[in-house]
Design an enzyme around this catalytic site. Structure first.
Site, PDB file in Angstrom:
ATOM      1  N   PRO A 235       0.818  -1.211   0.000  1.00  0.00           N
ATOM      2  CA  PRO A 235       0.000   0.000   0.000  1.00  0.00           C
ATOM      3  C   PRO A 235       0.856   1.267   0.000  1.00  0.00           C
ATOM      4  CG  PRO A 235      -0.639  -1.468   1.785  1.00  0.00           C
ATOM      5  CD  PRO A 235       0.560  -2.064   1.157  1.00  0.00           C
ATOM      6  N   LYS A 239       1.007   3.230  -6.839  1.00  0.00           N
ATOM      7  CA  LYS A 239       0.393   2.527  -7.978  1.00  0.00           C
ATOM      8  C   LYS A 239      -0.652   3.415  -8.655  1.00  0.00           C
ATOM      9  CE  LYS A 239      -0.722  -0.913  -5.272  1.00  0.00           C
ATOM     10  NZ  LYS A 239      -0.050  -0.536  -4.042  1.00  0.00           N
ATOM     11  N   GLU A 457      13.255  -2.727  27.636  1.00  0.00           N
ATOM     12  CA  GLU A 457      13.777  -2.083  26.419  1.00  0.00           C
ATOM     13  C   GLU A 457      15.294  -2.219  26.324  1.00  0.00           C
ATOM     14  OE1 GLU A 457      11.798  -1.420  24.177  1.00  0.00           O
ATOM     15  OE2 GLU A 457       9.938  -1.319  25.308  1.00  0.00           O
ATOM     16  N   HIS A 460      16.098  -5.540  24.785  1.00  0.00           N
ATOM     17  CA  HIS A 460      16.044  -5.540  23.313  1.00  0.00           C
ATOM     18  C   HIS A 460      17.322  -4.923  22.742  1.00  0.00           C
ATOM     19  CE1 HIS A 460      12.002  -6.894  22.691  1.00  0.00           C
ATOM     20  NE2 HIS A 460      11.425  -5.877  23.316  1.00  0.00           N
TER      21      HIS A 460
HETATM   22  P1  ATP Z   1      -2.927   1.668  -2.286  1.00  0.00           P
HETATM   23  O1  ATP Z   1      -2.378   0.314  -2.651  1.00  0.00           O
HETATM   24  O2  ATP Z   1      -3.123   1.789  -0.825  1.00  0.00           O
HETATM   25  O3  ATP Z   1      -4.100   2.087  -3.108  1.00  0.00           O
HETATM   26  P2  ATP Z   1      -1.119   3.131  -3.953  1.00  0.00           P
HETATM   27  O4  ATP Z   1       0.080   2.272  -4.197  1.00  0.00           O
HETATM   28  O5  ATP Z   1      -2.118   3.224  -5.040  1.00  0.00           O
HETATM   29  O6  ATP Z   1      -1.770   2.737  -2.581  1.00  0.00           O
HETATM   30  P3  ATP Z   1      -0.959   5.954  -4.199  1.00  0.00           P
HETATM   31  O7  ATP Z   1      -2.390   6.198  -3.919  1.00  0.00           O
HETATM   32  O8  ATP Z   1      -0.530   6.014  -5.615  1.00  0.00           O
HETATM   33  O9  ATP Z   1      -0.557   4.568  -3.574  1.00  0.00           O
HETATM   34  O10 ATP Z   1      -0.042   6.906  -3.339  1.00  0.00           O
HETATM   35  C1  ATP Z   1      -0.536   7.709  -2.310  1.00  0.00           C
HETATM   36  C2  ATP Z   1       0.236   8.981  -2.226  1.00  0.00           C
HETATM   37  O11 ATP Z   1       1.588   8.728  -1.855  1.00  0.00           O
HETATM   38  C3  ATP Z   1       0.347   9.709  -3.552  1.00  0.00           C
HETATM   39  O12 ATP Z   1      -0.736  10.543  -3.762  1.00  0.00           O
HETATM   40  C4  ATP Z   1       1.640  10.480  -3.399  1.00  0.00           C
HETATM   41  O13 ATP Z   1       1.409  11.676  -2.694  1.00  0.00           O
HETATM   42  C5  ATP Z   1       2.473   9.594  -2.512  1.00  0.00           C
HETATM   43  N1  ATP Z   1       3.398   8.761  -3.303  1.00  0.00           N
HETATM   44  C6  ATP Z   1       3.436   7.422  -3.331  1.00  0.00           C
HETATM   45  N2  ATP Z   1       4.426   6.993  -4.117  1.00  0.00           N
HETATM   46  C7  ATP Z   1       5.016   8.072  -4.634  1.00  0.00           C
HETATM   47  C8  ATP Z   1       6.111   8.271  -5.542  1.00  0.00           C
HETATM   48  N3  ATP Z   1       6.770   7.255  -6.068  1.00  0.00           N
HETATM   49  N4  ATP Z   1       6.445   9.545  -5.836  1.00  0.00           N
HETATM   50  C9  ATP Z   1       5.783  10.589  -5.305  1.00  0.00           C
HETATM   51  N5  ATP Z   1       4.750  10.457  -4.449  1.00  0.00           N
HETATM   52  C10 ATP Z   1       4.370   9.230  -4.101  1.00  0.00           C
END
Ligand code: ATP
Length: 695
Positions: A235, A239, A457, A460
C-alpha cells in the site's frame, strides 16, 4: 490435498438465498400486515335484515353510511355487543360494530329515518347517523398505496446504496458504473515528473503511453497491444499515482474505479456495473480504465461451493473476464489494475490477453526515498540545513505515501510552533509520530513500572546489538507513545533474501525484552505480548512456510492463493503435532539464547537500563559507548557504498566518453539541497541509520 494450479471452471452462478425479490416480498408482507392489524376494532359482517333487526332492538348507537363503498357500519351499545356475544374482555379500547352492504343507497336515509321514528315511539334513544360520500381517491390509495410504498422503499434504499463519488444514485442508476472520469478538460494533471523513483516500473509503463500515443507503430508490424497491466505492490507505493501519470502523459481520458465499488448487496449489480464501465471505456477510447484494489472482485473463485464463496463477486469477476475477452486488443482501451495481493487473484485474470503484464512497485530504496522527498518538499518551506539523504536514511521501510505524510506532518508541527520554516527537529518529530503515535507524557508511570519498562527495552537494545542480523538500533525510549509504554526502534534492513539465521536473530531480539525482565527483575509482565505474537508468527512461518525446520524440511503448508478448503488441513494430525513441537522448540531455544547473551553482558544491560531511567530516551551512540562498535555493517550502508561506487564509475565513464547526450541513470539523483553538515550526533554516523521499526 494440495491446490491444483488449474484455473477453476467458470460455473453457472447460484442465486443467493437472500436476493432482492425476497426483500421486496418481506417489505410487502410487512406493509399488508400493518394495514390489516392496525385496525383493532371488533367487526362482524351481517346481512341487511339482521342489521335492521339489531337497529330496531336499540342495540346500535351510531350508523356510518358510506355511499361510495355501498356499506354501512353499525356501532353497538354495550348491551347490544353483549347480546351479540362480542368478546367483552375488560381493557379493550377499540369499538364493536356490525357491518353490512346496503341494498339500495337511494333509500337508505329513508329507511334509517323510519327506524329512528319507530325507536322514538318505543321511547328508546335515536341512532346518530353519518352519511359519508367517501372519495374515490381514498379507494385508489388503499388499492395501490402498499405497492407505491414498496417502490418508494426500494427507491430510497437503492439511492442510498448507489450513493458516493460518481454514483448517479437511485434505482435507475444502480447498475451504472461509479467510475470517476478524468477527461481532456478535467485531466489528471499528473505526469511522470510527479512520480519519484520507481525507475523500472516507469520504463515498463512508459511503453503503455507509447501504445496509446502511437498505436500504428505497433499495429503496422502486426503486434497486438496489451489489454491490461497489473500494478502490484504494498500500500502507498504509488500505484494509483503511476496509473494517473500514464493517462496524464498520454493525454487520454482516465476512468478510475475501486474494486469494492462493483460489489453491491443486490444480485447482478456488480456485473451490470462492469458492463457499463467497459461500455463507457469503448465510447471514450483511446482511454485508460483503472481498477484500484482489484482483489475485491478478482479474488480466486472458491472451490468449495458451500464455504465462504461469494456468488455476487464471482458473477462480477466472470463478467469482467468476459468483457476483457470481448473487446479487440487494438481498440485503444488499456486496463490498469492495482493490488497489494496478486497472489490472491484468480489465475484467469492473469493469463495473457487479460492482465498480460505485471509491474512490480516495491517499497522505495534509499535513492528512491530521496527522490520522493524531493517531490514532496517542493511545496514546503524547509530550512537550509535539511539533508534529504539523512531524511531518506531515517525513513527506511516507509512507502511513498508515508513520506508524503512525513512532509505534511512536519509542516504542521512547524506551523503549530509558529516557525517560519520547517526544521530538522520537525521532521524527526513527524517520523516519531507516524511510527509510534502521539507522545503521551501525561500518562502517569510509577518508578517501579519505569524500572521494568527500562529493563525490558534495554534487553532488546543489548541483545540486538550482539546479533549479526539484528537491525541497526536507532533509539530506545521509555516515553509512552500511542499504545506502547516504551520502544526500541530499529532500521529494518530490507533484505531480498532472508537466511534462516536472520529469522532466528529477529526472534531472539524480540524475546530479549521478556528475557531481561525474567533475568533481572525475577518477574515477567504483560508488556511483552506484542513481541511474543510477532516471534511466534515468525517461528510458525519458519516451519510451515519456509520449510526451514530440521524435522519438517522443505515442506510448505501454506496456500498463498487463499483458496478455501473448508475445515480440512493439508496435513495430518501427527504433522500438526510436530509443527507445534517445532514451533515451541525454536521459540524456547531463542529465549534461552537471549538470556545467555544478557547474562554475558549483564553489566552493560544494567548501564543502558539506568541511563534510560534517567534520560527516558537514548540513541544509537549512547548504546555504542556502552557496548562498543557493532561487528557487522548494516545492509543499508553496504547499499550506499555500492551506489557511491556505481556513481563514481558512471562519472568516470561519462567523462571518458565525453558524450554530452548520455542520459542520467534514473534513481541515482543525489541530494536536492547542498549537503549540509552532518546531523545530530545520533543520526550522523555509519550505523546510526534510523527508522522506524517499532518493536
Ligand atoms: P494503495 O495500494 O493503498 O491504493 P497506492 O500504491 O495506489 O496505494 P498511491 O495512492 O498512488 O498509492 O499513493 C498515495 C500517495 O503517496 C500519492 O498521492 C503520493 O502523494 C504519494 N506517493 C506514493 N508513491 C510516490 C512516488 N513514487 N512519488 C511521489 N509520491 C508518491
Amino acid at each position: 490435498m494440495f491446490p491444483s494450479n488449474k484455473t477453476p471452471n467458470r460455473k453457472p452462478a447460484r442465486r443467493p438465498m437472500l436476493n432482492m425479490y425476497w426483500m421486496y416480498a418481506m417489505i410487502g408482507l410487512a406493509l399488508v400486515g400493518l394495514y390489516y392489524f392496525q385496525n383493532n376494532d371488533q367487526t362482524r359482517e351481517v346481512n341487511w335484515t339482521e342489521f335492521e333487526k339489531t337497529a330496531m332492538a336499540g342495540d346500535i348507537e351510531k350508523i356510518v353510511v358510506n355511499y361510495s363503498s355501498g356499506e354501512a357500519d353499525g356501532f353497538l351499545t354495550e348491551a347490544g355487543a353483549k347480546r351479540l356475544k362480542f368478546d367483552m374482555q375488560p381493557g379493550f379500547e377499540g369499538q364493536r360494530k356490525i357491518e353490512t352492504t346496503i341494498p339500495s343507497t337511494d333509500k337508505v336515509q329513508e329507511k334509517i329515518d323510519s327506524w329512528n321514528a319507530a325507536l322514538a315511539a318505543q321511547g328508546k334513544p335515536a341512532i346518530t347517523v353519518n352519511y359519508e360520500k367517501g372519495s374515490d381517491l381514498m379507494r385508489i390509495f388503499w388499492a395501490f398505496g402498499p405497492i407505491l410504498l414498496i417502490f418508494l422503499g426500494w427507491y430510497f434504499i437503492s439511492k442510498k446504496m448507489s450513493g458516493g463519488p460518481g454514483g448517479g444514485g437511485g434505482i435507475f442508476n444502480v447498475g451504472k458504473s461509479k467510475a470517476t472520469v478524468f477527461d481532456k478538460d478535467k485531466g489528471t494533471n499528473v505526469t511522470f515528473k510527479d512520480v519519484a523513483g520507481l525507475a523500472e516500473a516507469k520504463v515498463e509503463i512508459e511503453e503503455i503511453v507509447e501504445f496509446l500515443k502511437n498505436p500504428q507503430r505497433y499495429t503496422e508490424l502486426g503486434a497486438k497491444i496489451p489489454k491490461g497491466a497489473l500494478l502490484v505492490g504494498p500500500p502507498g507505493t504509488g500505484k494509483t499515482l503511476l496509473a494517473k501519470a500514464v493517462a496524464g502523459e498520454a493525454n487520454v481520458p482516465f476512468l478510475s474505479m475501486s474494486g469494492s465499488d462493483f460489489v453491491e448487496m443486490f444480485v447482478g449489480v456488480g456485473a451490470a456495473r462492469v458492463r457499463d464501465l467497459f461500455k463507457q471505456a469503448k465510447d471514450k477510447a483511446p482511454c485508460i480504465v483503472f481498477i484500484d484494489e482489484i482483489d475485491a472482485v478478482g479474488r480466486a473463485r472458491g472451490k468449495n461451493p458451500n464455504m465462504g464463496s461469494n456468488d455476487e463477486r464471482e458473477n462480477t469477476l466472470n463478467q469482467m473476464l468476459t468483457e476483457m475477452d470481448g473487446f479487440g486488443s487494438n481498440n485503444g482501451v488499456i486496463i490498469l489494475a492495482a493490488t497489494n495481493r496478486a497472489d490472491m487473484l484468480d489465475k484467469a485474470l492473469l493469463r495473457p490477453g487479460r492482465f498480460d503484464r505485471q509491474i512490480y512497485v516495491d517499497l522505495p530504496e534509499l535513492t528512491d526515498r530521496m527522490e520522493i522527498f524531493n517531490v514532496h518538499l517542493r511545496n514546503i518551506k524547509v530550512s537550509a540545513n535539511i539533508d534529504v539523504e539523512q531524511l531518506a536514511r531515517q525513513t527506511q521501510g516507509f512507502s511513498g505515501a508515508d513520506i508524503a505524510n512525513v512532509c505534511n506532518e512536519a509542516a504542521l508541527i512547524a506551523a503549530r510552533n509558529n516557525k517560519l520554516e520547517v526544521e530538522w527537529n520537525d521532521f524527526m518529530a513527524a517520523i516519531d509520530r507516524i511510527v509510534g503515535g502521539l507522545e503521551k507524557r501525561s500518562r502517569i508511570i510509577t518508578d517501579d513500572e519505569k524500572f521494568s519498562i527500562a529493563t525490558h527495552e534495554a534487553g532488546h537494545a543489548t541483545v540486538t546489538w550482539m546479533l549479526q542480523y539484528g537491525n541497526p538500533l536507532v533509539k530506545v525510549t521509555i516515553v509512552p507513545r500511542g499504545r506502547a509504554l516504551g520502544a526500541a526502534w530499529y532500521a529494518p534492513d530490507a533484505r531480498q533474501i532472508i537466511p534462516t539465521q536472520a529469522l532466528l536473530d529477529t526472534m531472539c531480539g524480540l524475546l530479549a525484552g521478556r528475557a531481561a525482565e525474567d533475568l533481572f527483575t525475577g518477574q515477567i509482565g504483560t508488556g511483552a505480548s506484542d513481541d511474543l505474537e510477532k516471534c511466534t508468527k515468525i517461528a510458525r512461518s519458519l516451519v510451515m512456510v519456509y520449510g526451514m525446520s530440521n524435522k519438517l524440511p522443505n515442506i510448505n503448508f501454506n496456500d498463498s492463493t487463499g483458496q478455501d478448503y473448508g475445515f480440512s488441513k493439508p496435513y495430518s494430525e501427527e504433522t500438526a503435532e510436530l509443527i507445534d513441537k517445532e514451533v515451541t522448540r525454536i521459540v524456547n531455544e531463542q529465549y534461552e539464547r537471549a538470556k545467555d547473551i544478557l547474562r554475558q553482558y549483564s553489566s552493560q544491560h544494567n548501564a543502558i537500563r539506568d541511563m534510560l531511567v534517567k534520560n527516558e530516551v537514548i540513541f544509537h551512540d549512547d548504546v555504542q559507548k556502552i557496548l562498543g562498535p557493532r561487528k557487522w555493517k548494516s545492509r543499508t550502508d553496504e547499499i550506499i557504498e555500492i551506489n557511491k561506487k556505481e556513481e563514481e564509475n558512471r562519472i568516470k565513464n561519462d567523462s571518458g566518453q565525453n558524450n554530452p547526450d548520455s542520459l542520467p541513470i534514473p534513481g541515482n539523483t543525489k541530494t536536492r539541497q547542498p549537503s549540509p553538515a552532518k546531523q545530530q550526533d545520533s543520526e550522523s554516523d555509519d550505523d546510526g541509520t534510523p527508522p522506524p521499526f517499532n518493536k
